[in-house]
Structures are given as structure tokens and as C-alpha cells.
Design an enzyme around this catalytic site. Sequence first.
Site, mmCIF file in Angstrom:
data_model
loop_
_atom_site.group_PDB
_atom_site.id
_atom_site.type_symbol
_atom_site.label_atom_id
_atom_site.label_comp_id
_atom_site.label_asym_id
_atom_site.label_seq_id
_atom_site.Cartn_x
_atom_site.Cartn_y
_atom_site.Cartn_z
ATOM 1 N N ARG A 105 0.994 -1.049 -0.073
ATOM 2 C CA ARG A 105 -0.119 0.016 0.145
ATOM 3 C C ARG A 105 0.711 1.323 -0.023
ATOM 4 N NH1 ARG A 105 -4.737 0.561 4.424
ATOM 5 N NH2 ARG A 105 -3.191 1.272 5.825
ATOM 6 N N THR A 109 -1.510 7.443 0.249
ATOM 7 C CA THR A 109 -2.839 7.078 -0.540
ATOM 8 C C THR A 109 -3.412 5.991 0.033
ATOM 9 O OG1 THR A 109 -2.031 5.973 -2.395
ATOM 10 C CG2 THR A 109 -2.078 8.449 -2.561
ATOM 11 N N ASP A 203 0.661 -1.334 12.616
ATOM 12 C CA ASP A 203 1.189 -1.914 11.429
ATOM 13 C C ASP A 203 1.633 -3.487 11.687
ATOM 14 O OD1 ASP A 203 3.081 -2.826 9.372
ATOM 15 O OD2 ASP A 203 2.756 -0.900 8.718
ATOM 16 N N ASP A 206 5.334 -4.432 10.717
ATOM 17 C CA ASP A 206 6.362 -3.978 11.318
ATOM 18 C C ASP A 206 6.439 -4.459 12.917
ATOM 19 O OD1 ASP A 206 6.575 -2.035 9.127
ATOM 20 O OD2 ASP A 206 6.128 -0.470 10.378
HETATM 21 C C1 PRP Z 1 -1.099 -4.237 4.957
HETATM 22 C C2 PRP Z 1 -1.521 -5.538 5.296
HETATM 23 C C3 PRP Z 1 -2.344 -5.729 3.784
HETATM 24 C C4 PRP Z 1 -2.971 -4.115 3.523
HETATM 25 C C5 PRP Z 1 -4.159 -3.838 4.102
HETATM 26 O O1 PRP Z 1 0.240 -4.371 4.090
HETATM 27 O O2 PRP Z 1 -0.825 -6.566 5.148
HETATM 28 O O3 PRP Z 1 -1.853 -6.166 2.829
HETATM 29 O O4 PRP Z 1 -1.925 -3.361 4.418
HETATM 30 O O5 PRP Z 1 -4.779 -2.813 3.916
HETATM 31 P P1 PRP Z 1 -5.799 -2.385 2.607
HETATM 32 O O6 PRP Z 1 -6.670 -3.524 2.987
HETATM 33 O O7 PRP Z 1 -6.298 -0.914 2.725
HETATM 34 O O8 PRP Z 1 -5.302 -2.675 1.444
HETATM 35 P P2 PRP Z 1 1.075 -3.037 3.709
HETATM 36 O O9 PRP Z 1 1.008 -2.488 2.375
HETATM 37 O O10 PRP Z 1 1.163 -2.137 4.684
HETATM 38 O O11 PRP Z 1 2.445 -3.827 3.715
HETATM 39 P P3 PRP Z 1 3.293 -4.796 4.473
HETATM 40 O O12 PRP Z 1 2.731 -6.178 4.442
HETATM 41 O O13 PRP Z 1 4.578 -4.743 4.160
HETATM 42 O O14 PRP Z 1 3.232 -4.552 6.054
HETATM 43 N N1 URA Z 2 -2.103 -2.540 7.643
HETATM 44 C C1 URA Z 2 -1.656 -2.721 8.851
HETATM 45 O O1 URA Z 2 -0.829 -3.278 9.068
HETATM 46 N N2 URA Z 2 -2.691 -2.252 9.714
HETATM 47 C C2 URA Z 2 -3.568 -1.422 9.412
HETATM 48 O O2 URA Z 2 -4.310 -0.990 10.374
HETATM 49 C C3 URA Z 2 -3.972 -1.499 8.022
HETATM 50 C C4 URA Z 2 -3.225 -1.940 7.075
#
Ligand code: PRP
Ligand code: URA
Length: 211
Positions: A105, A109, A203, A206
Site C-alpha cells: 500500500r 494514499t 502496522d 512492522d
Molecule cells: C498491509 C496489510 C495488507 C494491507 C491492508 O500491508 O498486510 O496487505 O496493508 O490494507 P488494505 O486493505 O487497505 O489494502 P502493507 O501494504 O502495509 O505492507 P506490509 O505487508 O509490508 O506491511
Molecule cells: N495494514 C496494517 O498493518 N494495519 C492496518 O491497520 C492497516 C493496514
Amino acid sequence: MKNVIVLPYTPQLEVLFTIIRNKETKRNEFIFYANRVIRLLVEEALNQLPTRGKTVTTPTGSSFSGSEFVGKLCAVPIVRAGESMEKAVREVCRAIRIGKILIQRDEETALPTLFYAKLPPDIANRHVLLLDPMLATGGSVCKAIEVLKDHGVAEEKIIFVNLISTPEGIESFRKCAPGATIITGYIDPELNSKAYIVPGLGDFGDLYFGT
Ligand code: PRP
Ligand code: URA
């Protein structure tokens, strides 16, 4: 709600969620207790797979009328956070095929970008456990589903396994894949202005990977 399965909110699950949502929880505890919830979700996902009747003979010479799973399975984590769920799947499904879809993501945005996908060549003939702990806006999971559909996977064969979801995310999921199933641990009420789930846990990637 059709095709949406929420884990029963047992006393144990409440304790586990309280630990992983607590901002005071240390990383090693977060990993341990998140893994406990993931295991419960994966076990529930297996309950959704088709079975057929099978009769076996027990060591006492009597017959037992039971069942066996039908068809092939694979798991596809949405990298990065979804990879936290791979171990639990490997623990219950020996030698399972694992695909990968890398979607991130945008931090400003919240819109998802697809960077990479590598899937088993015969994925269209398999049931797919799609893995991602967080379902916020639904953008990422819908992009992953697009990739699966492009590879010939029918929606009915997709089981999305997820720790925390939102009504908005579930709505998007049901629009982009009405035939697919979601198994979630908890439905939180809303998103904040940065499209983070609230109360949520922050997150997930993280916290789990320490990055
Ligand atoms: C997070 C999570 C999902 C997404 C959810 O990933 O693991 O993939 O956000 O959000 P959405 O429903 O609004 O799309 P992120 O892109 O932050 O990457 P990560 O897996 O590296 O934490
Ligand atoms: N990704 C996360 O890890 N946490 C949230 O709350 C939304 C997206």
C-alpha cells in the site's frame, strides 16, 4: 453474512487479541500470540475444504465410516505481512505448495501496487488459502484476487484468511469476489484518516518482522 466466517469470540481468543493489540506488548510476545490466533484461523480454513466419505478398518477389525479431503490445495501469502501466516499453514498441511504475491500500500494514499507474483502452474486446479493478517480498505486483497483470477482460479476456490477486518474491507472483498470466502478473527468498527484499522493493532508487518 454470506461467505464471511468470524472466529467464535471465546475467552481464549479475547485474551489473545488483548495481548496483540496492547501497545506495551514486546515483539517476541506479539509474535507468539499472533501465531496462536493465526493457527486458530488456519484450522478454521481447513474446515471449509470439501470432503468425501471414506470408510476405514480399525485395528480391532471393525469399520469406521469417516471422510477425507478432496482436491488439491495451495497457500498464497500477500507479502510482506501475509508471510507471517505461512508457518501455521505448513504445520497443518505437509509439503503444501506456496505461491507469493507482493503487494504494498502507498503510505500516503493507501492505494495498493502489485510488484510481483509467482504461483504454482496448476493453481487453477487447487483450492487457495490467501493469507493476509489485515483487511483495511480491501484494496490489497482485491488486487491479489485479480491476480488469482488472471491465473484461472475460480472465486469459489479462494479462502481469504485474515486476523482483523473492517466492514469497509469486507464490503470491498464481497464486491470484487462475491463467490470467495473470508475467515476473519475480528471485525473492527472503522478506519482512521490514514486508512489504519481502529482500534486495530497498528502496522502488523512492522510489529511481526521488527522493521
Ligand atoms: C498491509 C496489510 C495488507 C494491507 C491492508 O500491508 O498486510 O496487505 O496493508 O490494507 P488494505 O486493505 O487497505 O489494502 P502493507 O501494504 O502495509 O505492507 P506490509 O505487508 O509490508 O506491511
Ligand atoms: N495494514 C496494517 O498493518 N494495519 C492496518 O491497520 C492497516 C493496514
